[in-house]
Design an enzyme around this catalytic site. Structure first.
Site, PDB file in Angstrom:
ATOM      1  N   ASN A  13       0.837  -1.209   0.000  1.00 48.67           N
ATOM      2  CA  ASN A  13       0.000   0.000   0.000  1.00 48.67           C
ATOM      3  C   ASN A  13       0.869   1.255   0.000  1.00 48.67           C
ATOM      4  O   ASN A  13       0.570   2.239  -0.674  1.00 48.67           O
ATOM      5  CB  ASN A  13      -0.937  -0.004   1.204  1.00 48.67           C
ATOM      6  CG  ASN A  13      -2.182  -0.840   0.956  1.00 48.67           C
ATOM      7  OD1 ASN A  13      -3.029  -0.464   0.164  1.00 48.67           O
ATOM      8  ND2 ASN A  13      -2.270  -1.981   1.590  1.00 48.67           N
ATOM      9  N   HIS A 109      -8.481  -0.730   5.593  1.00 48.46           N
ATOM     10  CA  HIS A 109      -8.822  -2.018   6.208  1.00 48.46           C
ATOM     11  C   HIS A 109      -9.280  -2.951   5.091  1.00 48.46           C
ATOM     12  O   HIS A 109     -10.100  -2.550   4.243  1.00 48.46           O
ATOM     13  CB  HIS A 109      -9.938  -1.822   7.244  1.00 48.46           C
ATOM     14  CG  HIS A 109     -10.335  -3.087   7.925  1.00 48.46           C
ATOM     15  ND1 HIS A 109      -9.564  -3.681   8.905  1.00 48.46           N
ATOM     16  CD2 HIS A 109     -11.420  -3.884   7.759  1.00 48.46           C
ATOM     17  CE1 HIS A 109     -10.168  -4.801   9.310  1.00 48.46           C
ATOM     18  NE2 HIS A 109     -11.282  -4.935   8.632  1.00 48.46           N
ATOM     19  N   VAL A 150     -11.360   0.580  17.338  1.00 48.55           N
ATOM     20  CA  VAL A 150     -10.560   0.063  16.212  1.00 48.55           C
ATOM     21  C   VAL A 150     -11.452   0.007  14.965  1.00 48.55           C
ATOM     22  O   VAL A 150     -12.563  -0.515  15.014  1.00 48.55           O
ATOM     23  CB  VAL A 150     -10.038  -1.357  16.546  1.00 48.55           C
ATOM     24  CG1 VAL A 150      -9.261  -1.922  15.364  1.00 48.55           C
ATOM     25  CG2 VAL A 150      -9.158  -1.322  17.790  1.00 48.55           C
TER      26      VAL A 150
END
Ligand code: GRF
Length: 195
Positions: A13, A109, A150
Site C-alpha cells: 500500500n 482495512h 478500532v
C-alpha cells in the site's frame, strides 16, 4: 502537503502511494516520512529506494505506551505532517494520536466495514472471517481513524470484489489488495483536497 505513512510490513500500500505521488495522481503532496512499528520490513526498503525518510518506533524501545506515543507524535510533528496514512500498521495506537490528527489520519482495512472489523480483524484473519461468514463479496475500506475504537471512524471510500468458489484466505487477500492499492491513493487525494 506532507504525508506521513505508518507501516508494519511489506508495504504494497505504501508503494501504491509512492507511485501515485510520483505520477502526480495525488497533487501537491509529498511523502515526508515512513514510520514503521518494526525494523527489517520491506516497507523500509521501499522508502529508502524512493529517498523517503524512515523511522522505526517499536514498543520494545520504550518504557511504556505513553513514551512510545510521545515519540510517534514527535516524529510526525518534526516532518510537519499534514496527513497521517496508516497503511498496514498493525499496532493499535493510543487515542492521543487520532486526537492530535482529528480529520487528518486515515487507515485502510481489507474488508467492507462495518463488517469484519475491530480488534483481532487484521491480516488473513479478516479474509478467513469473510469466507467463514459465507459472504459473496468483500473489498476494502479507507476510513478516518477516530479515538472511539478500532476501525470505527467515518468511511471515506470502499472498493468491492467478488468472493469466488474455491477462494482461500490467501487468494481473497490478493484480490482485495488490488482494490486497496487503488482506493488508498484515491482517498488520500480526496482528504488532502479538503484540508
Ligand atoms: C493490507 O491488507 C492492509 O489492508 C492491512 O494490512 C495489509 C498491509 O499490506 N492493514 P501492505 O504492507 O501494504 O502490503
Amino acid at each position: 502537503m506532507n504525508i506521513s505513512v505508518m507501516v508494519s510490513g511489506g508495504g504494497t500500500n505504501l508503494q501504491a502511494l509512492i507511485d501515485r505521488v510520483a505520477d502526480g495522481s495525488i497533487p501537491d503532496a509529498r511523502i515526508a516520512l515512513v514510520l514503521s512499528s518494526r525494523d527489517g520490513v520491506y516497507s523500509l526498503e521501499r522508502a529508502r529506494k524512493a529517498s523517503i525518510k524512515t523511522v522505526v518506533i517499536s514498543k520494545k524501545d520504550y518504557p511504556d505506551e505513553e513514551a512510545k506515543t510521545d515519540a510517534i507524535l514527535a516524529a510526525l510533528a518534526e516532518e510537519g505532517t499534514d496527513l497521517v496514512v496508516m497503511a498496514g500498521y498493525m499496532i493499535i495506537v493510543s487515542p492521543r494520536i487520532p486526537r492530535a490528527y482529528a480529520g487528518r489520519i486515515i487507515n485502510i482495512h481489507p474488508a467492507l466495514l462495518p463488517r469484519h472489523g475491530g480488534p483481532g480483524y487484521y491480516g488473513l484473519h479478516v479474509h478467513e472471517a469473510v469466507l467463514a461468514a459465507g459472504d459473496t463479496e468483500s473489498g476494502a475500506t479507507v476510513h478516518y481513524v477516530d479515538d472511539r475504537g478500532v476501525d470505527s471512524g467515518e468511511i471515506i471510500l470502499q472498493g468491492r470484489v467478488p468472493v469466488l468458489d474455491g477462494d482461500t484466505p490467501e487468494i481473497l487477500q490478493q484480490r482485495v489488495l488490488t482494490v486497496e492499492h487503488r482506493i488508498l491513493p484515491e482517498a488520500t487525494a480526496l482528504v488532502l483536497q479538503k484540508l
